[in-house]
Design an enzyme around this catalytic site. Sequence first.
Site, short mmCIF file in Angstrom:
data_model
loop_
_atom_site.label_atom_id
_atom_site.label_comp_id
_atom_site.label_asym_id
_atom_site.label_seq_id
_atom_site.Cartn_x
_atom_site.Cartn_y
_atom_site.Cartn_z
N SER A 36 21.12 5.26 -5.14
CA SER A 36 19.86 5.73 -4.57
C SER A 36 18.72 5.70 -5.59
CB SER A 36 20.03 7.15 -4.04
OG SER A 36 20.46 8.00 -5.05
N GLN A 87 15.90 7.48 -7.36
CA GLN A 87 15.91 8.90 -7.67
C GLN A 87 15.05 9.22 -8.88
OE1 GLN A 87 19.88 9.35 -10.23
NE2 GLN A 87 20.29 8.48 -8.22
N HIS A 129 14.79 12.73 -11.87
CA HIS A 129 15.39 14.00 -12.26
C HIS A 129 14.29 14.93 -12.78
CE1 HIS A 129 19.12 11.91 -11.77
NE2 HIS A 129 18.69 10.97 -12.58
N LYS A 150 17.94 16.41 -16.67
CA LYS A 150 18.98 15.40 -16.70
C LYS A 150 18.43 14.06 -17.17
CE LYS A 150 22.61 13.37 -13.84
NZ LYS A 150 22.73 12.55 -12.65
N GLU A 159 18.59 10.48 -18.78
CA GLU A 159 19.71 9.53 -18.76
C GLU A 159 19.34 8.28 -19.54
OE1 GLU A 159 21.39 10.14 -14.24
OE2 GLU A 159 19.66 8.87 -14.50
N HIS A 213 13.78 5.82 -10.56
CA HIS A 213 14.67 4.75 -11.01
C HIS A 213 15.81 4.54 -10.03
CE1 HIS A 213 16.36 8.49 -12.65
NE2 HIS A 213 17.54 7.92 -12.48
N ARG A 229 16.19 12.53 -4.59
CA ARG A 229 16.35 11.16 -4.12
C ARG A 229 15.14 10.67 -3.33
NH1 ARG A 229 21.19 13.59 -4.08
NH2 ARG A 229 22.74 12.61 -5.42
N LYS A 249 21.85 10.37 1.80
CA LYS A 249 21.80 11.79 1.40
C LYS A 249 20.43 12.42 1.61
CE LYS A 249 25.36 11.37 -2.16
NZ LYS A 249 25.53 11.31 -3.61
#
Length: 421
Positions: free
Chosen positions: A108, A110, A112, A135, A137, A276, A295, A301
């Site tokens: 997906s 998304q 954060h 979060k 990444e 991203h 998301r 979802k």
Amino acid sequence: MAAPRVFPLSCAVQHYAWGKMGSRSEVAQLLASSDPGAAISEDKPYAELWMGSHPRGDAKILDDRISQKTLGQWIAENQDCLGSKVKDMFHGKLPFLFKVLSVETALSIQAHPNKELAEKLHLQAPQHYPDANHKPEMAVALTSFQGLCGFRPVEEILTFLTKVPEFQFLIGDKAATQLKQSMGGDSRSMASALQSCFSHLMKSEKKVVVEQLNLLVKRISQQVAAGNNMEDIYGELLLQLHQQYPGDIGCFAIYFLNLLTLKPGEAMFLEANVPHAYLKGDCVECMACSDNTVRAGLTPKFIDVPTLCEMLSYTPTKDRLFLPAQSQEDPYLYIYDPPVPDFTVMKMQVPGSVAEYKVLAVDSASILLVVQGRVTASTPTTQTPIPLQRGGVLFIGANERVSLKLAVPSDLLLFRACCLL
Ligand SMILES: [Zn+2]
């Protein structure tokens, strides 16, 4: 006899539906190589390998002399091995989760939240935002790895608005004109125009999205069938995403976000609020310990549109490649050090002519993954060297001096996650 502070791990595999199937998956290959007893099912997706102490995939310790079964249990009772600063700053827990990902179908789109927003969201809606942590990444490609990352420069988005009338329709004339007029103005008015365009897209009625997407898919398919190249509007990618997620608003995100194809060793860093998506390929990934994801599409979802449109960083940036620095102390070591305290990723590329390689000692617990090569690992206090081959994962306590003897004269490729404070 001192308790071991360096030991091999057996790591959890996640079989999410988007993963590559069977032995085509890098995750499955690493697993099969490190554990000859592991049977790979060709009809099962092998999406992620989790190297860490996350409760949903706590790594098992492969050392009979250690009474604790998992890394999480062991760290809880041996917090000094985290390193003194790491232990204090992250309350006695390993601050990162290290992973290998093998992506077959897009994940997906998304973003954060940063820490401040994560705390607020967790308080307001713990069912969607399970913790109060940020979060960040980082993904480092193992094979050619395609992803979307951050907003494109406005000129590029304007070009797509002209070339893709279905995209323009969803955004509307008013917001599109505002974006055009923001060109050459200050960055704040540009960001605000971009936010307005993106919000219009995300708030479009589902029925209208499906109509416009169907028109676009039909148009591209017809042109492709007639032998015309549609790559100026990413025709092939659009069809591929639509096939994976029919009618999904996220298909249009390719016109907003930078499309990156990373070569092995190239990386992208996803700081807070940067939209991203991972589309295809294999990578190692490191992240702060959190499950907070907002998301934006390519997903069945929950999508929290108001939070998403509000939080995103609407700063157009062309070059999203994150470059490692070559270490001053070790010519084989490349360091990917993002601007967050939670983790750093290291890549070690050691030629097969080197008989013995000394892993840099750091004041942090770390996890080492062997992607290529075969070694035996030892420390000044280990009694028995630990054999490691492709897929092998080693936990290294803070300040341990690990030496790797090459068991065969072929090149080594290693990745390591740690926390450099
Ligand atoms: Zn993410």
